[in-house]
Scaffold this active site. Structure first.
Site, mmCIF file in Angstrom:
data_model
loop_
_atom_site.group_PDB
_atom_site.id
_atom_site.type_symbol
_atom_site.label_atom_id
_atom_site.label_comp_id
_atom_site.label_asym_id
_atom_site.label_seq_id
_atom_site.Cartn_x
_atom_site.Cartn_y
_atom_site.Cartn_z
ATOM 1 N N ASP A 304 0.845 -1.207 0.000
ATOM 2 C CA ASP A 304 0.000 0.000 0.000
ATOM 3 C C ASP A 304 0.876 1.252 0.000
ATOM 4 O OD1 ASP A 304 -2.190 1.632 -0.094
ATOM 5 O OD2 ASP A 304 -3.033 1.011 1.824
ATOM 6 N N HIS A 308 3.268 10.686 0.540
ATOM 7 C CA HIS A 308 2.768 12.064 0.665
ATOM 8 C C HIS A 308 3.963 12.945 0.995
ATOM 9 C CE1 HIS A 308 -1.568 11.080 0.753
ATOM 10 N NE2 HIS A 308 -1.222 10.010 1.463
HETATM 11 O O1 DOR Z 1 -3.573 5.193 3.814
HETATM 12 C C1 DOR Z 1 -4.014 5.172 2.677
HETATM 13 N N1 DOR Z 1 -3.487 5.934 1.707
HETATM 14 N N2 DOR Z 1 -5.052 4.384 2.396
HETATM 15 C C2 DOR Z 1 -5.698 4.460 1.217
HETATM 16 O O2 DOR Z 1 -6.670 3.788 1.037
HETATM 17 C C3 DOR Z 1 -5.244 5.398 0.168
HETATM 18 C C4 DOR Z 1 -3.846 5.750 0.346
HETATM 19 C C5 DOR Z 1 -3.476 6.969 -0.447
HETATM 20 O O3 DOR Z 1 -3.718 6.988 -1.650
HETATM 21 O O4 DOR Z 1 -2.910 7.913 0.126
HETATM 22 ZN ZN ZN Z 2 -4.090 1.630 -1.091
#
Ligand code: DOR
Ligand code: ZN
Length: 439
Positions: A304, A308
């Site tokens: 995942d 950011h």
């Molecule tokens: O923590 C997360 N970040 N969960 C998600 O479902 C999306 C992801 C994101 O795209 O930042």
């Molecule tokens: Zn995700």
């Protein structure tokens, strides 16, 4: 025989067990699992002392392209992937703008084939506005699955209500990947929390029942429609117990984060750099995830990877966005778990190669077998390393695992016979191609 490439002297993790054998590769595919001593090749990779795994797959990354190049792009994210021993990624569609129609998908497809360091599958977003198109979109080349956010996370894509979810499940036939958190409960609980609360409020807001309720609703709809689902990042003991009775309609993903981090420690130590959706939870849930993994309930493991900007993650809760970098650290962390005795190397291959291939209908990858793509991850189970932030290739430049010591390290990544990473160095050019799927 003469091959393009020979991989000599490694311990190969085949579907039927470990074998000391030499691999012969030509035309980007595995020609033989038993090259002879006298065979020659254009290039030889010396793998003595290493384990040769099928190219590992991170079936859950957000490479943010199109989006903010200061955070991540497809070239930087796939470069990070191969540095971390990943040979194929499946990239999420919640970009800016999203991948939710044929035109955006076609643009991304062309860009991916020109700029990726590893092979790549593309998710297409299911939204209320494109339900009528989903059956056609899921059959387009390079598409690994439709992805539906049933609860809100980064970006605005979402299908939260049963009526639209049911319509989406009745459109098309391939397995749909779901982010499962109940949006109504998330919104109802929001007023209970306020700005500036400690970061651990994140897991109290998006509590276990948000995830469990979301998964119960999806399973009821999957049963009603007969649609196959892949429940992404399952994070609670309750969901895992429930999903044991849903194996006819659901496969299960667990994230390395939920196997490795634990609350409240992650929030106290990492602040916003521990915040993701669904949240990292307490020890009870981490233990349940390992138990489910050992019992075969878990089909795939992903990172995942959701980068950011550092400045955004430094904001107070809940202004810090949710999501953690991870594509580059997934293999080192999982090898460390193997070395700690929590799973076997062959189970890791099942979760990160054979599993994604089975769940997503990926063709020609996921096994060390004749005729399959010559994708390999060579690992040194004896290496001892520390994960350093300076090693991270994503432009955002941070990892929640900085300073963590690990046992086991990816030494080479090979994609269709091209050595794209060797001893922490990226080699050659971006030769990545779209992965192929059974439609
Ligand atoms: O923590 C997360 N970040 N969960 C998600 O479902 C999306 C992801 C994101 O795209 O930042
Ligand atoms: Zn995700």
């Amino acid at each position: 025989m003469h091959y393009d490439l020979l991989i000599r002297g490694g311990t190969c993790v085949t579907p039927w067990g470990e074998e000391r054998t030499d691999l012969g590769i030509a035309g980007g595919r595995i020609v033989t699992l038993a090259a002879a001593a006298g065979d020659t090749a254009g290039a030889v990779v010396e793998a003595r002392g290493l384990h040769v795994l099928p190219g590992l797959i991170d079936s859950h990354v957000h490479l943010r392209d199109p989006g903010d190049p200061a955070v991540e792009t497809l070239p930087t994210g796939t470069r990070a992937a191969v540095l971390g021993g990943i040979a194929t990624v499946f990239d999420m569609p919640n970009t800016v703008p999203p991948i939710a129609d044929s035109a955006s998908l076609e643009t991304k497809r062309r860009y991916a084939e020109a700029q990726s360091w590893c092979d790549i599958g593309l998710y297409v977003a299911g939204a209320k506005s494109n339900i009528a198109d989903l059956a056609a979109l899921e059959r387009e080349p390079g598409v690994c699955a439709i992805k539906i956010f049933a609860g809100s996370s980064t970006a605005s894509l979402m299908i939260e209500d049963d009526a639209h979810l049911e319509r989406a499940m009745r459109a098309g036939s391939r397995r749909i990947a779901f982010h499962s958190e109940d949006e109504y409960r998330l919104q109802a609980r929001k007023p209970l929390f306020s700005t500036g609360m400690p970061y651990r409020a994140h897991m109290e807001w998006r509590d276990e029942e948000c995830a469990f309720l979301g998964t119960r609703r999806l399973m009821a709809l999957a049963r009603r429609t007969g649609r196959q689902t892949h429940i992404l990042h399952v994070s609670t003991a309750e969901e895992l117990a429930y999903l044991r009775d849903c194996r006819d309609v659901a496969t299960v993903e667990v994230l390395v984060n939920h196997l490795t981090q634990v609350a409240p420690d992650c929030y106290d130590r990492l602040g916003g750099f521990g915040v993701m959706n669904p949240p990292i939870r307490g020890e009870r849930h981490r233990e349940a995830s390992w138990a489910a993994l050992r019992e075969g309930l878990v089909d795939t493991i992903g990172s995942d990877h959701a980068p950011h900007a550092r400045s955004a993650k430094e904001k107070p809760w809940p202004d810090c966005p949710a999501g953690l970098t991870g594509v580059q650290t997934l293999v080192p962390l999982m090898l460390d778990h193997v070395n700690a005795g929590r799973l076997s190397l062959s189970r890791l291959v099942d979760l990160m190669a054979a599993g994604p291939a089975r769940v997503y209908g990926l063709l020609g990858k996921g096994r060390l077998a004749a005729g399959y793509d010559a994708d390999f991850t060579l690992v040194d189970m004896g290496a001892r390393r520390t994960i350093e932030e300076s090693w991270i290739a994503s432009p955002c430049g941070w990892t929640p695992f900085a300073g963590q010591r690990v046992a086991g390290w990816p030494m080479a990544t090979i994609v269709r016979g091209h050595v794209v990473m060797r001893e922490d160095e990226v080699l050659g050019a971006p030769i990545g191609r779209l992965a192929r799927f059974a439609a």
